[in-house]
Design a protein around this motif. Structure first.
Motif, PDB file in Angstrom:
ATOM      1  N   TRP A  36       0.857  -1.190   0.000  1.00 57.13           N
ATOM      2  CA  TRP A  36       0.000   0.000   0.000  1.00 57.13           C
ATOM      3  C   TRP A  36       0.888   1.234   0.000  1.00 57.13           C
ATOM      4  CZ3 TRP A  36      -5.123  -0.055  -0.790  1.00 57.13           C
ATOM      5  CH2 TRP A  36      -5.845  -1.223  -0.508  1.00 57.13           C
ATOM      6  N   PHE A  37       0.540   2.166  -0.864  1.00 51.42           N
ATOM      7  CA  PHE A  37       1.213   3.446  -0.944  1.00 51.42           C
ATOM      8  C   PHE A  37       0.147   4.526  -0.936  1.00 51.42           C
ATOM      9  CE2 PHE A  37       5.592   2.213  -2.011  1.00 51.42           C
ATOM     10  CZ  PHE A  37       5.413   0.878  -2.304  1.00 51.42           C
ATOM     11  N   ARG A  38       0.549   5.756  -0.665  1.00 54.33           N
ATOM     12  CA  ARG A  38      -0.411   6.859  -0.690  1.00 54.33           C
ATOM     13  C   ARG A  38       0.248   8.107  -1.250  1.00 54.33           C
ATOM     14  NH1 ARG A  38      -1.122   7.914   5.872  1.00 54.33           N
ATOM     15  NH2 ARG A  38       0.961   8.838   6.218  1.00 54.33           N
ATOM     16  N   GLN A  39      -0.603   8.980  -1.774  1.00 52.66           N
ATOM     17  CA  GLN A  39      -0.105  10.243  -2.314  1.00 52.66           C
ATOM     18  C   GLN A  39      -1.090  11.345  -1.968  1.00 52.66           C
ATOM     19  OE1 GLN A  39       0.891  10.206  -6.487  1.00 52.66           O
ATOM     20  NE2 GLN A  39       2.184  12.009  -6.253  1.00 52.66           N
ATOM     21  N   ALA A  40      -0.601  12.317  -1.216  1.00 48.60           N
ATOM     22  CA  ALA A  40      -1.400  13.485  -0.852  1.00 48.60           C
ATOM     23  C   ALA A  40      -1.224  14.555  -1.917  1.00 48.60           C
ATOM     24  CB  ALA A  40      -0.966  13.998   0.512  1.00 48.60           C
ATOM     25  N   PRO A  41      -2.177  15.472  -2.040  1.00 49.61           N
ATOM     26  CA  PRO A  41      -2.066  16.534  -3.038  1.00 49.61           C
ATOM     27  C   PRO A  41      -0.778  17.329  -2.869  1.00 49.61           C
ATOM     28  CG  PRO A  41      -4.268  16.484  -2.130  1.00 49.61           C
ATOM     29  CD  PRO A  41      -3.451  15.532  -1.311  1.00 49.61           C
ATOM     30  N   GLY A  42      -0.052  17.489  -3.957  1.00 49.97           N
ATOM     31  CA  GLY A  42       1.174  18.269  -3.928  1.00 49.97           C
ATOM     32  C   GLY A  42       2.366  17.563  -3.327  1.00 49.97           C
ATOM     33  N   LYS A  43       2.204  16.283  -3.002  1.00 50.49           N
ATOM     34  CA  LYS A  43       3.302  15.531  -2.401  1.00 50.49           C
ATOM     35  C   LYS A  43       3.614  14.295  -3.237  1.00 50.49           C
ATOM     36  CE  LYS A  43       2.482  16.995   2.366  1.00 50.49           C
ATOM     37  NZ  LYS A  43       2.334  16.549   3.779  1.00 50.49           N
ATOM     38  N   GLY A  44       4.766  13.716  -2.967  1.00 49.03           N
ATOM     39  CA  GLY A  44       5.170  12.515  -3.664  1.00 49.03           C
ATOM     40  C   GLY A  44       4.513  11.272  -3.097  1.00 49.03           C
ATOM     41  N   ARG A  45       4.643  10.177  -3.823  1.00 44.66           N
ATOM     42  CA  ARG A  45       4.092   8.909  -3.364  1.00 44.66           C
ATOM     43  C   ARG A  45       4.860   8.412  -2.143  1.00 44.66           C
ATOM     44  NH1 ARG A  45       3.496   5.078  -8.200  1.00 44.66           N
ATOM     45  NH2 ARG A  45       5.757   5.382  -8.190  1.00 44.66           N
ATOM     46  N   GLU A  46       4.127   7.908  -1.169  1.00 40.87           N
ATOM     47  CA  GLU A  46       4.710   7.523   0.115  1.00 40.87           C
ATOM     48  C   GLU A  46       4.386   6.067   0.413  1.00 40.87           C
ATOM     49  OE1 GLU A  46       4.342   9.002   4.807  1.00 40.87           O
ATOM     50  OE2 GLU A  46       2.736   9.395   3.377  1.00 40.87           O
ATOM     51  N   PHE A  47       5.383   5.328   0.829  1.00 42.48           N
ATOM     52  CA  PHE A  47       5.196   3.954   1.261  1.00 42.48           C
ATOM     53  C   PHE A  47       4.349   3.915   2.534  1.00 42.48           C
ATOM     54  CE2 PHE A  47       6.015  -0.136   2.911  1.00 42.48           C
ATOM     55  CZ  PHE A  47       6.575  -0.017   4.187  1.00 42.48           C
ATOM     56  N   VAL A  48       3.419   2.979   2.609  1.00 47.79           N
ATOM     57  CA  VAL A  48       2.571   2.818   3.784  1.00 47.79           C
ATOM     58  C   VAL A  48       2.818   1.454   4.450  1.00 47.79           C
ATOM     59  CG1 VAL A  48       0.201   2.645   4.642  1.00 47.79           C
ATOM     60  CG2 VAL A  48       0.771   4.326   2.881  1.00 47.79           C
ATOM     61  N   ALA A  49       2.652   0.362   3.692  1.00 46.99           N
ATOM     62  CA  ALA A  49       2.788  -0.975   4.272  1.00 46.99           C
ATOM     63  C   ALA A  49       3.053  -1.986   3.169  1.00 46.99           C
ATOM     64  CB  ALA A  49       1.531  -1.365   5.046  1.00 46.99           C
ATOM     65  N   ILE A  50       3.747  -3.042   3.548  1.00 46.96           N
ATOM     66  CA  ILE A  50       4.054  -4.143   2.642  1.00 46.96           C
ATOM     67  C   ILE A  50       3.772  -5.447   3.348  1.00 46.96           C
ATOM     68  CG2 ILE A  50       5.925  -5.431   1.542  1.00 46.96           C
ATOM     69  CD1 ILE A  50       7.338  -2.826   1.008  1.00 46.96           C
ATOM     70  N   ILE A  51       3.234  -6.407   2.607  1.00 49.15           N
ATOM     71  CA  ILE A  51       3.122  -7.766   3.117  1.00 49.15           C
ATOM     72  C   ILE A  51       3.659  -8.701   2.041  1.00 49.15           C
ATOM     73  CG2 ILE A  51       0.685  -7.911   2.404  1.00 49.15           C
ATOM     74  CD1 ILE A  51       0.290  -9.814   4.852  1.00 49.15           C
ATOM     75  N   SER A  52       4.655  -9.472   2.415  1.00 50.10           N
ATOM     76  CA  SER A  52       5.313 -10.341   1.442  1.00 50.10           C
ATOM     77  C   SER A  52       4.464 -11.571   1.150  1.00 50.10           C
ATOM     78  CB  SER A  52       6.683 -10.773   1.958  1.00 50.10           C
ATOM     79  OG  SER A  52       6.520 -11.715   3.012  1.00 50.10           O
ATOM     80  N   ALA A  53       4.881 -12.340   0.164  1.00 50.28           N
ATOM     81  CA  ALA A  53       4.187 -13.583  -0.150  1.00 50.28           C
ATOM     82  C   ALA A  53       4.190 -14.534   1.046  1.00 50.28           C
ATOM     83  CB  ALA A  53       4.837 -14.252  -1.356  1.00 50.28           C
ATOM     84  N   GLY A  54       5.236 -14.454   1.849  1.00 53.05           N
ATOM     85  CA  GLY A  54       5.335 -15.302   3.021  1.00 53.05           C
ATOM     86  C   GLY A  54       4.676 -14.737   4.262  1.00 53.05           C
ATOM     87  N   GLY A  55       4.125 -13.522   4.146  1.00 58.67           N
ATOM     88  CA  GLY A  55       3.414 -12.927   5.269  1.00 58.67           C
ATOM     89  C   GLY A  55       4.219 -11.959   6.117  1.00 58.67           C
ATOM     90  N   SER A  56       5.463 -11.691   5.738  1.00 63.11           N
ATOM     91  CA  SER A  56       6.252 -10.708   6.482  1.00 63.11           C
ATOM     92  C   SER A  56       5.710  -9.306   6.211  1.00 63.11           C
ATOM     93  CB  SER A  56       7.719 -10.783   6.059  1.00 63.11           C
ATOM     94  OG  SER A  56       8.265 -12.047   6.398  1.00 63.11           O
ATOM     95  N   ILE A  57       5.637  -8.491   7.263  1.00 63.42           N
ATOM     96  CA  ILE A  57       4.993  -7.175   7.177  1.00 63.42           C
ATOM     97  C   ILE A  57       5.965  -6.072   7.580  1.00 63.42           C
ATOM     98  CG2 ILE A  57       3.202  -5.716   8.197  1.00 63.42           C
ATOM     99  CD1 ILE A  57       1.462  -8.236   8.432  1.00 63.42           C
ATOM    100  N   THR A  58       5.905  -4.981   6.832  1.00 65.26           N
ATOM    101  CA  THR A  58       6.672  -3.780   7.143  1.00 65.26           C
ATOM    102  C   THR A  58       5.738  -2.581   7.049  1.00 65.26           C
ATOM    103  OG1 THR A  58       8.672  -4.761   6.182  1.00 65.26           O
ATOM    104  CG2 THR A  58       8.674  -2.381   6.536  1.00 65.26           C
ATOM    105  N   TYR A  59       5.803  -1.699   8.032  1.00 63.93           N
ATOM    106  CA  TYR A  59       4.990  -0.480   8.046  1.00 63.93           C
ATOM    107  C   TYR A  59       5.889   0.755   8.016  1.00 63.93           C
ATOM    108  CZ  TYR A  59       1.059  -3.375   9.638  1.00 63.93           C
ATOM    109  OH  TYR A  59       0.072  -4.326   9.740  1.00 63.93           O
ATOM    110  N   ALA A  60       5.370   1.823   7.437  1.00 65.38           N
ATOM    111  CA  ALA A  60       6.009   3.111   7.580  1.00 65.38           C
ATOM    112  C   ALA A  60       5.865   3.557   9.028  1.00 65.38           C
ATOM    113  CB  ALA A  60       5.349   4.120   6.648  1.00 65.38           C
ATOM    114  N   ASN A  61       6.857   4.287   9.512  1.00 64.02           N
ATOM    115  CA  ASN A  61       6.812   4.740  10.910  1.00 64.02           C
ATOM    116  C   ASN A  61       5.562   5.578  11.187  1.00 64.02           C
ATOM    117  OD1 ASN A  61       9.242   3.498  11.521  1.00 64.02           O
ATOM    118  ND2 ASN A  61      10.472   5.323  11.083  1.00 64.02           N
TER     119      ASN A  61
END
Length: 121
Positions: A36-61
């Motif tokens: 999942w990524f997000r983009q606010a008006p006037g800003k660049g695309r920002e990483f939000v969260a990732i879930i791998s095929a194996g289920g490992s998860i990473t979140y933006a702070n």
């Protein structure tokens, strides 16, 4: 070709919750890293969260502890639960798929059309 369709966005007040969904067309969904990524008006695309095929998860702070990513490989569906929403979470939210996981948006091959989340104070 992987087709991704997001849904579930909307307008909520600060402190509220939303649940975003991403339906994938690819039968090999279980082998893809999903993000999942997000983009606010006037800003660049920002990483939000990732879930791998194996289920490992990473979140933006910025969302850790408030957002929860999950996937159901049997349903070819990715979710993002958004809790304790803040006005600064207002953005277009996109799901993405790729064989490889990365917090760098430019490296992802497949994208949905996005779903808007608006949080009012």
């Amino acid at each position: 070709q992987v087709r991704l369709v997001e849904s579930g966005g909307g307008s909520v007040q600060a402190g509220g919750s939303l649940r975003l969904s991403c339906a994938a067309s690819e039968y090999a969904f279980s082998s893809y890293c999903m993000g999942w990524f997000r983009q606010a008006p006037g800003k660049g695309r920002e990483f939000v969260a990732i879930i791998s095929a194996g289920g490992s998860i990473t979140y933006a702070n910025s969302v850790s502890g408030r957002f929860t990513v999950s996937r159901d490989n049997a349903k070819n569906t990715l979710w993002l639960q958004l809790d304790s929403l803040k006005p600064e979470d207002t953005a277009m939210y996109y799901c993405a798929a790729d064989r490889w996981c990365s917090i760098v948006g430019n490296s992802w091959h497949y994208w949905g059309q996005g779903t808007q989340v608006t949080v009012s104070s």
